[in-house]
Design a protein around this motif. Structure first.
Motif, PDB file in Angstrom:
ATOM      1  N   UNK A 205     -25.259  88.431  81.125  1.00 49.13           N
ATOM      2  CA  UNK A 205     -25.312  89.775  81.969  1.00 49.13           C
ATOM      3  C   UNK A 205     -26.938  90.136  82.063  1.00 49.13           C
ATOM      4  N   UNK A 206     -27.670  90.098  80.757  1.00 50.83           N
ATOM      5  CA  UNK A 206     -29.086  90.423  80.972  1.00 50.83           C
ATOM      6  C   UNK A 206     -29.923  89.541  81.501  1.00 50.83           C
ATOM      7  N   UNK A 207     -29.439  88.224  81.568  1.00 50.22           N
ATOM      8  CA  UNK A 207     -30.371  87.148  82.413  1.00 50.22           C
ATOM      9  C   UNK A 207     -30.296  87.320  83.780  1.00 50.22           C
ATOM     10  N   UNK A 208     -29.008  87.899  84.421  1.00 50.66           N
ATOM     11  CA  UNK A 208     -28.851  87.861  85.699  1.00 50.66           C
ATOM     12  C   UNK A 208     -29.679  89.436  86.352  1.00 50.66           C
ATOM     13  N   UNK A 209     -29.844  90.418  85.230  1.00 55.95           N
ATOM     14  CA  UNK A 209     -30.364  91.540  85.472  1.00 55.95           C
ATOM     15  C   UNK A 209     -31.801  91.309  85.536  1.00 55.95           C
ATOM     16  N   UNK A 210     -32.556  90.768  84.705  1.00 55.76           N
ATOM     17  CA  UNK A 210     -33.966  90.548  84.625  1.00 55.76           C
ATOM     18  C   UNK A 210     -34.357  89.580  85.699  1.00 55.76           C
ATOM     19  N   UNK A 211     -33.443  88.540  86.199  1.00 51.28           N
ATOM     20  CA  UNK A 211     -33.806  87.670  87.195  1.00 51.28           C
ATOM     21  C   UNK A 211     -33.008  87.837  88.313  1.00 51.28           C
ATOM     22  N   UNK A 212     -33.213  88.803  89.261  1.00 49.32           N
ATOM     23  CA  UNK A 212     -32.582  89.053  90.277  1.00 49.32           C
ATOM     24  C   UNK A 212     -31.955  88.028  91.126  1.00 49.32           C
ATOM     25  N   UNK A 220     -19.664  85.901  82.098  1.00 48.09           N
ATOM     26  CA  UNK A 220     -19.151  87.143  82.451  1.00 48.09           C
ATOM     27  C   UNK A 220     -17.599  87.054  82.535  1.00 48.09           C
ATOM     28  N   UNK A 221     -17.041  85.918  82.806  1.00 40.64           N
ATOM     29  CA  UNK A 221     -15.791  86.026  83.219  1.00 40.64           C
ATOM     30  C   UNK A 221     -14.849  85.913  81.754  1.00 40.64           C
ATOM     31  N   UNK A 222     -15.546  85.963  80.657  1.00 38.10           N
ATOM     32  CA  UNK A 222     -14.960  85.885  79.276  1.00 38.10           C
ATOM     33  C   UNK A 222     -14.213  87.219  79.225  1.00 38.10           C
ATOM     34  N   UNK A 223     -14.826  88.252  79.848  1.00 35.97           N
ATOM     35  CA  UNK A 223     -14.237  89.673  79.374  1.00 35.97           C
ATOM     36  C   UNK A 223     -12.492  89.601  79.571  1.00 35.97           C
ATOM     37  N   UNK A 224     -11.844  89.056  80.823  1.00 41.19           N
ATOM     38  CA  UNK A 224     -10.539  89.058  80.853  1.00 41.19           C
ATOM     39  C   UNK A 224      -9.860  88.175  79.624  1.00 41.19           C
ATOM     40  N   UNK A 225     -10.456  87.234  79.229  1.00 37.23           N
ATOM     41  CA  UNK A 225     -10.153  86.585  78.322  1.00 37.23           C
ATOM     42  C   UNK A 225      -9.742  87.245  76.798  1.00 37.23           C
TER      43      UNK A 225
END
Length: 286
Positions: A205-212, A220-225
Motif C-alpha cells: 500500500x505504501x509503495x502505491x501511495x509514494x509512487x503514483x 492488497x487483496x490479502x485483506x479478504x483472506x
C-alpha cells in the motif's frame, strides 16, 4: 543451416498452446512435491519407532487425545487449541492407540509441510530450489523429530505453509481457510504469519501511495483472506468466554510462560527477550 534449425525449433515451440506451459509447470511442481513428501513421510515414520518424544507434552497430548475420544468429541481442553487433538482422537478411533493416532497425524502433517515447501520452491523460484528446500526440510532435525512424535507443531507448520502457498497462488479464500485451521492448531499464528502478511500489505500500500504511477499489487487483496481467520478468532474467543469467563484465550499460556518475569517492568522484560535472542544467534546457532 544452424540458424534455420533454431528458427524452426522456435516456431514449433511458439505454436504450442500457451495454456500447456503453466499446466506443465504445475504438474512438474506437484510431482516433485509428491516425491519429496513421500520420502519425508517414510523417514518420519522410521524415526517414530526409534525416537521417544521431544518433551513432556507428549504424554499430556496422549491424555487429551484419549479424553477427547472417550467424551465422544465433546471434551475440549481449554489450555490448548483443539484441532490437533481432535484429529488425533479421530485417528485413535481407527487404531485403538492414542500414541499411534497422534503420530499418524504428526507424520502426515510433516510430509505435507515438506511437500508444500518443495512445491513453492519449484513453482516460484526454480526446480533446483524446490528440490533442495524439500530435501533439506526432510532431514532437518527439528522438522523431522517433531513430526515423529504426537505433538501439534508439524500440523501447525503444514497448515501455515499451505496458507502461504495459496496466498502466492492468489487463492485467497483457501488461504483464509488454512489460516483459520492453523489458528485452531496454535493461536500463535496471530504473532507470526499474520503480522508478516500485514507487513506485506502495508508495504504494498505504501509503495502505491509514494509512487503514483504504480497500482496496488496483489498484496492488497490479502485483506479478504483474513476475514475467515477473524471470524474464527472471534468464535473461539466467545467459546472461551462461555467456558472460562474471559475473552483472553491467550491469558493462561502467557501467564505460564512469563510468570517468572511478572515482577519486572516492560523495559526489563524486553531486555530479557533480547538477551535470549542474543544467546540464540551467538551460542545456539553457531
Amino acid at each position: 543451416h544452424r540458424r534455420s534449425a533454431r528458427t524452426d525449433a522456435s516456431l514449433r515451440k511458439s505454436s504450442l498452446p500457451m495454456s500447456l506451459t503453466p499446466l506443465a509447470k504445475l504438474r512438474s511442481a506437484t510431482g516433485a512435491a509428491t516425491v519429496c513428501g513421500a520420502i519425508a513421510l517414510l523417514y518420519r515414520a522410521w524415526l517414530s519407532r526409534r525416537y521417544f518424544g521431544a518433551e513432556e507434552e507428549d504424554w499430556g497430548n496422549l491424555g487429551i487425545t484419549f479424553g477427547t475420544l472417550q467424551s465422544g468429541f465433546t471434551y475440549v481442553e481449554m489450555e490448548h487449541m483443539p484441532l490437533f487433538t481432535g484429529l488425533a482422537a479421530a485417528a485413535t478411533a481407527l487404531t485403538g492407540d492414542a500414541e499411534l493416532g497422534g503420530e499418524m497425524i504428526a507424520i502426515l502433517s510433516g510430509a505435507i509441510g515438506v511437500a508444500a515447501v518443495t512445491w513453492m520452491g519449484w513453482r516460484w523460484l526454480s526446480p533446483l530450489a524446490g528440490v533442495l528446500a524439500g530435501v533439506l526440510l526432510t532431514f532437518q532435525p527439528d522438522s523431522a523429530l517433531y513430526a515423529a512424535t504426537p505433538l501439534r507443531i508439524s500440523t501447525f507448520t503444514a497448515l501455515s505453509l499451505l496458507a502461504v502457498a495459496m496466498i502466492g497462488e492468489r487463492r485467497h479464500w483457501l488461504a483464509g481457510l488454512f489460516l483459520s485451521l492453523a489458528f485452531l492448531c496454535r493461536f500463535d499464528i496471530l504473532l507470526t504469519v499474520v503480522p508478516a502478511l500485514g507487513l506485506l500489505v502495508g508495504v504494498d500500500w505504501w509503495r502505491s501511495r509514494t509512487r503514483p504511477e504504480l497500482q496496488p499489487g496483489d498484496a492488497i487483496h490479502l485483506v479478504p483472506a483474513l476475514l475467515p481467520l477473524s471470524l474464527t478468532v472471534l468464535g473461539w474467543s466467545a467459546f472461551y468466554k462461555m467456558k472460562l469467563g474471559t475473552w483472553a484465550f491467550w491469558g493462561g499460556v502467557a501467564e505460564r510462560n512469563t510468570g517468572e518475569y511478572g515482577h519486572l517492568g516492560l523495559t526489563e522484560r524486553l531486555g530479557h527477550g533480547l538477551e535470549t535472542l542474543g544467546g540464540v544467534f551467538t551460542e545456539v546457532l553457531p
